[in-house]
Write a protein that holds these residues in place. Sequence first.
Motif, short mmCIF file in Angstrom:
data_model
loop_
_atom_site.label_atom_id
_atom_site.label_comp_id
_atom_site.label_asym_id
_atom_site.label_seq_id
_atom_site.Cartn_x
_atom_site.Cartn_y
_atom_site.Cartn_z
N UNK A 337 98.70 125.58 28.07
CA UNK A 337 99.96 126.34 28.43
C UNK A 337 101.09 125.34 28.41
N UNK A 338 101.05 124.23 28.60
CA UNK A 338 102.15 123.06 28.56
C UNK A 338 102.44 123.01 26.83
N UNK A 342 103.63 128.16 27.96
CA UNK A 342 103.54 129.32 28.94
C UNK A 342 103.44 128.79 30.24
N UNK A 343 103.19 129.46 31.55
CA UNK A 343 103.37 129.26 32.68
C UNK A 343 101.97 128.35 33.24
N UNK A 344 102.18 127.12 33.41
CA UNK A 344 101.23 125.97 33.69
C UNK A 344 100.41 126.51 34.84
N UNK A 345 101.24 126.85 35.95
CA UNK A 345 100.67 127.10 37.25
C UNK A 345 99.70 128.45 37.02
N UNK A 400 99.17 138.95 29.20
CA UNK A 400 99.99 137.75 29.41
C UNK A 400 99.58 136.65 28.52
N UNK A 401 100.41 135.71 28.07
CA UNK A 401 99.80 134.68 27.35
C UNK A 401 98.96 133.88 27.94
N UNK A 402 99.04 133.77 29.46
CA UNK A 402 98.28 132.88 30.22
C UNK A 402 96.65 133.61 30.12
#
Length: 506
Positions: A337-338, A342-345, A400-402
Amino acid sequence: MNDTVRILIEIGGAAVLAVIVGFFIGKIRTKEITQKSEQLIQESKEAARDIELRARDAALKIKQEAEVEISHRRTELAHEEDRIQNRRTSLDQRYERIEQRELNLNKRQSAVDKRMNEIEALYQQEIEKLQQLSGVSSDQAKQMLLQEVEKESRGDMARIYRQIEAEARAEGDKRAREIITESIQRVASDQVAQITSSTVSLPNEEMKGRIVGRNGRNIRAFEQAAGVDVIVDDTPEAVTISCFDPTRREIARRSLQRLIDDGRIHPAHIEKILAEEKKEVEKIIEAAGEEAAFDAGVGGLPPQVLTMLGRLKFRTSFGQNQLSHSVETARIAALLASELGGDVEVAKAAGLLHDIGKAMDHNVEGTHALIGAEFCKRNRVSDAVVNAIASHHHETEQQTLEAVICEAADAISGARPGARRENLEQYIMRLKALEEMANSYEGVSQAYAIQAGREVRIIVEPEKIDDLAATRLARDIAKNIEETMQYPGQIRVTVIREMRAVDFAK
């Protein structure tokens, strides 16, 4: 009147007498003081003479010691001068020898250069003879070799294209096999001992009789209270606990071990020990869930989710511990994600919780992805994380991408070398076969199978294998591996050719 005069005369006479007496006494005291002063002066003169004599003796002694020290130093300086002179002579001789050696080396270098020129001339003559015999020039030979290499490379490219196409066609079969394997694991029979059973060691064979009890009373009470099957077979000094629920199996294993250590095995004590161990395992589960969330760097999860996550500590999939797999997936997802923005959390939370449904799928209808997503949704986990959990096996649409990152991280964690179980004996034999195959080629000095057999690294002798031959050797070994061995994934063949020149400075 006369009496008065007489008294005065008497008084005056006494005073005169006193003055005279005092005078003589003072004179005597003055004489004594004078004598004492002269005596003190005499004693002082004698002490001064003694001090002067001692000072002269000390000065004489110091002078003598200084003369001795000076003589000793002069002797040492003379010896040091001799040593320096000898060293200078030795260095001069060594310098002369070095100059002579340089002259000899120059002569040898001239001879070597002359010999190299002769060898080069002979080499050119041999090349010309070979060209005359073969009727092909060196440029034509290079062109023919390049054409052959290009032909083989095109064949390799065609093979890779066919491999990619076959992998794409087999993707449906692979997914079907995963579903079947997972289903078999969830409803496994007692024969799947590595997944659904635990072994408890016994101190002696007599303990089996105590576990069974009179007319099987103890073992029936234990099985009913724990919800497991206890198998007392012919295995020496061991019994087997079988259960599809890994948590119940762990509680039963710990309880039976305590009963064996305590020695008191009867129905009432069995129920007490099971209740205590159930509380203890619940504490272990809670602690495992909190520790996993801490290791993965995921905070703010509800207590119910952490407890359910901790139950994965006792669950395995293809020999891989599910809780460790979840933490590893969370870390990989965070890195992906980093890198992808993307949203890392969200990615970390999805990776940590993506297999939480496996902690309850033996009791609930449905796949573990949908079961876990429903459980997390009920416990107020964010919608993005819920979607990633539900869609990591494409059972729902990825929004989502996550979610895509979570699926990729799950695949990476499960497919990396060493993640899943492989028979140890077969693993060692495969590595040994790789090394033996590489060592069988001429010019190979050493061969090592590394990265759990995913790569074989080959070191060749530079005198026998040149750069072009090294490339050809790598291709030949790769083809040999494809034709003669069975292995998962791909094996990288790396050929290392290194030329080392060594000399010694004397």
